[in-house]
Enzyme design. Sequence first.
Site, PDB file in Angstrom:
ATOM      1  N   ARG A 102       5.394  18.410 -14.838  1.00  0.00           N
ATOM      2  CA  ARG A 102       6.204  17.386 -15.498  1.00  0.00           C
ATOM      3  C   ARG A 102       7.372  16.916 -14.640  1.00  0.00           C
ATOM      4  O   ARG A 102       7.633  15.720 -14.510  1.00  0.00           O
ATOM      5  CB  ARG A 102       6.699  17.911 -16.840  1.00  0.00           C
ATOM      6  CG  ARG A 102       7.389  16.853 -17.666  1.00  0.00           C
ATOM      7  CD  ARG A 102       7.661  17.386 -19.036  1.00  0.00           C
ATOM      8  NE  ARG A 102       9.085  17.661 -19.139  1.00  0.00           N
ATOM      9  CZ  ARG A 102       9.661  18.165 -20.205  1.00  0.00           C
ATOM     10  NH1 ARG A 102       8.943  18.514 -21.247  1.00  0.00           N
ATOM     11  NH2 ARG A 102      10.944  18.353 -20.239  1.00  0.00           N
ATOM     12  N   TYR A 137       0.008  13.704 -23.237  1.00  0.00           N
ATOM     13  CA  TYR A 137      -0.187  13.703 -21.789  1.00  0.00           C
ATOM     14  C   TYR A 137      -1.006  12.482 -21.362  1.00  0.00           C
ATOM     15  O   TYR A 137      -1.882  12.560 -20.512  1.00  0.00           O
ATOM     16  CB  TYR A 137      -0.839  15.001 -21.295  1.00  0.00           C
ATOM     17  CG  TYR A 137       0.032  16.218 -21.483  1.00  0.00           C
ATOM     18  CD1 TYR A 137       1.105  16.457 -20.644  1.00  0.00           C
ATOM     19  CD2 TYR A 137      -0.215  17.120 -22.514  1.00  0.00           C
ATOM     20  CE1 TYR A 137       1.918  17.576 -20.821  1.00  0.00           C
ATOM     21  CE2 TYR A 137       0.593  18.240 -22.691  1.00  0.00           C
ATOM     22  CZ  TYR A 137       1.657  18.453 -21.844  1.00  0.00           C
ATOM     23  OH  TYR A 137       2.453  19.562 -22.018  1.00  0.00           O
ATOM     24  N   GLY A 138      -0.706  11.341 -21.961  1.00  0.00           N
ATOM     25  CA  GLY A 138      -1.449  10.113 -21.710  1.00  0.00           C
ATOM     26  C   GLY A 138      -0.866   9.234 -20.622  1.00  0.00           C
ATOM     27  O   GLY A 138      -1.112   8.032 -20.609  1.00  0.00           O
ATOM     28  N   ASN A 139      -0.082   9.807 -19.708  1.00  0.00           N
ATOM     29  CA  ASN A 139       0.545   9.056 -18.623  1.00  0.00           C
ATOM     30  C   ASN A 139      -0.318   9.124 -17.368  1.00  0.00           C
ATOM     31  O   ASN A 139      -0.908  10.155 -17.071  1.00  0.00           O
ATOM     32  CB  ASN A 139       1.921   9.651 -18.303  1.00  0.00           C
ATOM     33  CG  ASN A 139       2.781   9.774 -19.541  1.00  0.00           C
ATOM     34  OD1 ASN A 139       3.103   8.792 -20.171  1.00  0.00           O
ATOM     35  ND2 ASN A 139       3.130  11.004 -19.895  1.00  0.00           N
ATOM     36  N   ASP A 170       2.600   6.574 -21.658  1.00  0.00           N
ATOM     37  CA  ASP A 170       2.324   6.600 -23.091  1.00  0.00           C
ATOM     38  C   ASP A 170       3.575   6.162 -23.856  1.00  0.00           C
ATOM     39  O   ASP A 170       4.653   5.996 -23.287  1.00  0.00           O
ATOM     40  CB  ASP A 170       1.792   7.965 -23.547  1.00  0.00           C
ATOM     41  CG  ASP A 170       2.781   9.110 -23.433  1.00  0.00           C
ATOM     42  OD1 ASP A 170       3.994   8.903 -23.652  1.00  0.00           O
ATOM     43  OD2 ASP A 170       2.337  10.234 -23.154  1.00  0.00           O
ATOM     44  N   HIS A 183       0.843  -1.196   0.000  1.00  0.00           N
ATOM     45  CA  HIS A 183       0.000   0.000   0.000  1.00  0.00           C
ATOM     46  C   HIS A 183       0.875   1.242   0.000  1.00  0.00           C
ATOM     47  O   HIS A 183       1.920   1.302   0.639  1.00  0.00           O
ATOM     48  CB  HIS A 183      -0.995   0.007   1.165  1.00  0.00           C
ATOM     49  CG  HIS A 183      -0.408  -0.190   2.516  1.00  0.00           C
ATOM     50  ND1 HIS A 183       0.149   0.837   3.242  1.00  0.00           N
ATOM     51  CD2 HIS A 183      -0.295  -1.295   3.277  1.00  0.00           C
ATOM     52  CE1 HIS A 183       0.572   0.380   4.391  1.00  0.00           C
ATOM     53  NE2 HIS A 183       0.327  -0.918   4.447  1.00  0.00           N
TER      54      HIS A 183
END
Length: 141
Positions: free
Chosen positions: A108, A130-132, A30, A22
Amino acid sequence: MLKGIHSSISPDLLKTLAEMGHGDEIVLADARFPGHRLNGSVLRADGLAVTTLLSGILPLFELDAYAPPLVMMAAVPGDTLDPAVEAKYLAAIRAVAPDAPAPERIDRSAFYDRARNASAVVMTGETAKYGNLILKKGVTP
């Protein structure tokens, strides 16, 4: 082959998810993300969209309830985000975890720092700008 495990989940990814505790994080990156430069543990999921992996991971993975469990990169000054990317991810997430909050946005540099310390970076075939997405693991009930 195991029953009940989504076909997008590789043996290495399943092992990584099982070994995470946890508060540990995993990056769904991406296709252009510098994962190999940032983290020594990189898993390949070429050709798969982040939403596909979310559909496979989230039934196995409790999201953190004590800290923001979803993190995305904020746009660099002068750049813009496509709100459809977050909406698409959130729809896939909420299909499994209906109460999940919207992703927190961080700059970033901070995102790269989190990626360096993540359990792994999963390099996907995602082409969205920005697909992360970072997932923070919670306590399994």
